[in-house]
Design a protein around this motif. Structure first.
Motif, mmCIF file in Angstrom:
data_model
loop_
_atom_site.group_PDB
_atom_site.id
_atom_site.type_symbol
_atom_site.label_atom_id
_atom_site.label_comp_id
_atom_site.label_asym_id
_atom_site.label_seq_id
_atom_site.Cartn_x
_atom_site.Cartn_y
_atom_site.Cartn_z
ATOM 1 N N GLU A 1 0.552 -1.101 0.034
ATOM 2 C CA GLU A 1 0.111 0.106 0.159
ATOM 3 C C GLU A 1 0.739 0.927 0.170
ATOM 4 O OE1 GLU A 1 -2.971 0.139 3.092
ATOM 5 O OE2 GLU A 1 -3.371 -1.887 2.901
ATOM 6 N N PHE A 2 0.478 2.393 -0.378
ATOM 7 C CA PHE A 2 1.258 3.222 -0.983
ATOM 8 C C PHE A 2 1.676 3.709 0.650
ATOM 9 C CE2 PHE A 2 1.862 7.862 -1.577
ATOM 10 C CZ PHE A 2 2.434 7.809 -2.585
ATOM 11 N N ARG B 1 -0.784 8.842 6.658
ATOM 12 C CA ARG B 1 -1.730 9.842 5.975
ATOM 13 C C ARG B 1 -1.749 10.789 5.500
ATOM 14 N NH1 ARG B 1 -1.900 8.451 12.012
ATOM 15 N NH2 ARG B 1 -1.791 10.715 12.369
ATOM 16 N N ARG B 2 -0.942 11.662 6.071
ATOM 17 C CA ARG B 2 -1.365 13.424 4.433
ATOM 18 C C ARG B 2 -0.060 12.997 3.692
ATOM 19 N NH1 ARG B 2 1.210 15.947 10.781
ATOM 20 N NH2 ARG B 2 -0.716 15.781 11.910
ATOM 21 N N ILE B 3 0.484 11.693 2.804
ATOM 22 C CA ILE B 3 1.347 12.262 1.956
ATOM 23 C C ILE B 3 0.361 11.077 1.058
ATOM 24 C CG2 ILE B 3 3.821 11.730 0.612
ATOM 25 C CD1 ILE B 3 5.199 12.509 3.099
ATOM 26 N N GLN C 1 4.668 14.490 -3.600
ATOM 27 C CA GLN C 1 4.517 14.496 -2.109
ATOM 28 C C GLN C 1 5.386 13.686 -1.601
ATOM 29 O OE1 GLN C 1 0.464 14.196 -0.917
ATOM 30 N NE2 GLN C 1 0.214 16.481 -1.606
ATOM 31 N N LEU C 2 5.789 12.359 -1.896
ATOM 32 C CA LEU C 2 6.931 11.358 -1.089
ATOM 33 C C LEU C 2 7.851 11.617 -2.224
ATOM 34 C CD1 LEU C 2 7.296 8.653 0.428
ATOM 35 C CD2 LEU C 2 6.775 7.757 -1.328
ATOM 36 N N HIS D 1 6.376 10.889 13.646
ATOM 37 C CA HIS D 1 5.494 11.974 12.741
ATOM 38 C C HIS D 1 5.584 10.638 11.205
ATOM 39 C CE1 HIS D 1 5.178 15.486 15.334
ATOM 40 N NE2 HIS D 1 6.467 15.147 15.252
ATOM 41 N N ILE D 2 6.241 9.973 11.713
ATOM 42 C CA ILE D 2 6.440 8.771 9.895
ATOM 43 C C ILE D 2 4.968 8.816 10.062
ATOM 44 C CG2 ILE D 2 6.385 6.426 9.031
ATOM 45 C CD1 ILE D 2 10.040 7.709 9.961
#
Length: 268
Positions: A2-3, A198-200, A205-206, A192-193
C-alpha cells in the motif's frame, strides 16, 4: 505494498541512515583520547540547544494562548507544554554533568551566545542547518513541515549512540542521561512518520518530503559532527549520505503514541 506503507518505509530508511551516522560520530569521538576542554565544549553546545529549544517552545505557548479553547485543542496545548518541560529537563541533565562532573560553572547568558538557532561564525555547520531550517519553515510547504517533524533530533541516533558508551563515572553518567533523553526524542521525531503516511497522498508529495528530509538530516549530521570537534572526515560524511553506514541495532523508528503527533503543527 500500500502507498501508506511505502511512505513509511522510504522515510524510515532515510531517517535510519542518518541516525546511524549520528551514532558513529559519538562512537568515534569516545573511542579516541579526548580532553576535559573537549568534553566541556560539546556539552555546553548541547546544553545550549536544549535551553534555547525550551525557550522557543515557551514562546510558542505564549503566542498560542489566545487560541486556547478557541480552535486550539486543550490536548494539543498540553502536549506543547509537555515538550517545553522535556527540553528543560534535558537541559538540566546536561548542565548537571557540566557542574558536578567537570566543575564547569553554568552561565545561561553564555549559552545563549552559542547561536543554536541563528548565525554564528564559531559554528558554520550549525549556521547552515539553522538557515536551511528557517527556509523550510518559511516556505509554507506541507511536506517540508512533515520532514522537519520527522527529522527532529536527527532520529535520536547520536543519543542512542551516546547511551551505549562505556567508561568511568563521567561516561556512565553521560550514557544514563542520553538514554533518558532518547526516549523523549523518539516521540519528537520518528513518531511523525505515521502521520506522514496519512497526509502524503501522491508520489510527488513523497519525493518532496524525502528530498527535504534527506537535506535536513545531512545538515544535522554535519552540525553534530562539528559539535563533537569533527571526528568524522568530510569524505566519511559523504559516504553516510550515500548510505554506506552500518544500521543501528535494536532501534524501532515507529514508536506508538499518536496523541503526540500533532506536536508537529506547533513545531519550532
Amino acid at each position: 505494498m500500500e502507498f501508506s506503507e511505502k511512505v513509511k518505509k522510504e522515510l524510515t530508511e532515510i531517517l535510519a541512515k542518518y541516525a546511524a551516522g549520528n551514532a558513529e560520530i559519538v562512537r568515534v569521538y569516545f573511542s579516541r583520547p579526548r580532553s576535559k576542554v573537549q568534553d566541556i565544549s560539546w556539552l555546553k553546545c548541547q546544553a545550549a540547544r536544549e535551553l534555547t529549544t525550551a525557550w522557543k517552545f515557551l514562546d510558542n505557548l505564549q503566542d498560542l494562548k489566545a487560541r486556547f479553547e478557541k480552535g486550539l485543542k486543550r490536548g494539543d496545548y498540553e502536549n506543547l507544554a509537555r515538550a517545553f518541560l522535556e527540553e528543560l529537563e534535558h537541559y538540566r541533565l546536561f548542565a548537571a554533568i557540566l557542574e558536578e562532573e567537570l566543575d564547569e560553572k553554568i552561565d545561561a547568558d553564555e549559552l545563549l551566545t552559542l547561536g543554536v538557532w541563528s548565525d554564528n561564525d564559531r559554528f558554520p555547520e550549525n549556521t547552515k542547518k539553522a538557515r536551511f531550517e528557517r527556509e523550510l519553515r518559511a516556505s509554507g510547504d506541507e511536506t517540508a513541515r512533515i520532514a522537519l517533524g520527522i527529522g527532529e533530533g536527527g532520529g535520536s541516533g547520536w543519543l542512542i549512540g551516546l547511551s551505549r558508551i562505556t567508561g568511568g563515572r563521567l561516561e556512565q553518567r553521560i550514557a544514563r542521561a542520553a538514554k533518558e533523553i532518547a526516549g523523549d526524542e523518539m516521540f519528537h521525531g520518528p513518531i511523525h512518520i505515521a502521520a506522514a503516511a496519512r497526509r502524503i497522498q501522491t508520489e510527488a508529495q513523497l519525493e518532496s518530503a524525502k528530498r527535504a528530509l534527506a537535506q535536513y538530516l545531512a545538515y544535522h549530521l554535519r552540525m553534530k559532527n562539528e559539535q563533537f570537534g569533527s571526528p568524522l572526515s568530510g569524505e566519511r560524511l559523504e559516504e553516510i549520505d550515500q548510505g554506506k553506514v552500518e544500521p543501528l541495532e535494536g532501534v524501532d523508528f515507529s514508536p506508538t503514541g499518536p496523541e503526540r503527533e500533532d506536536l508537529a503543527a506547533y513545531a519550532l
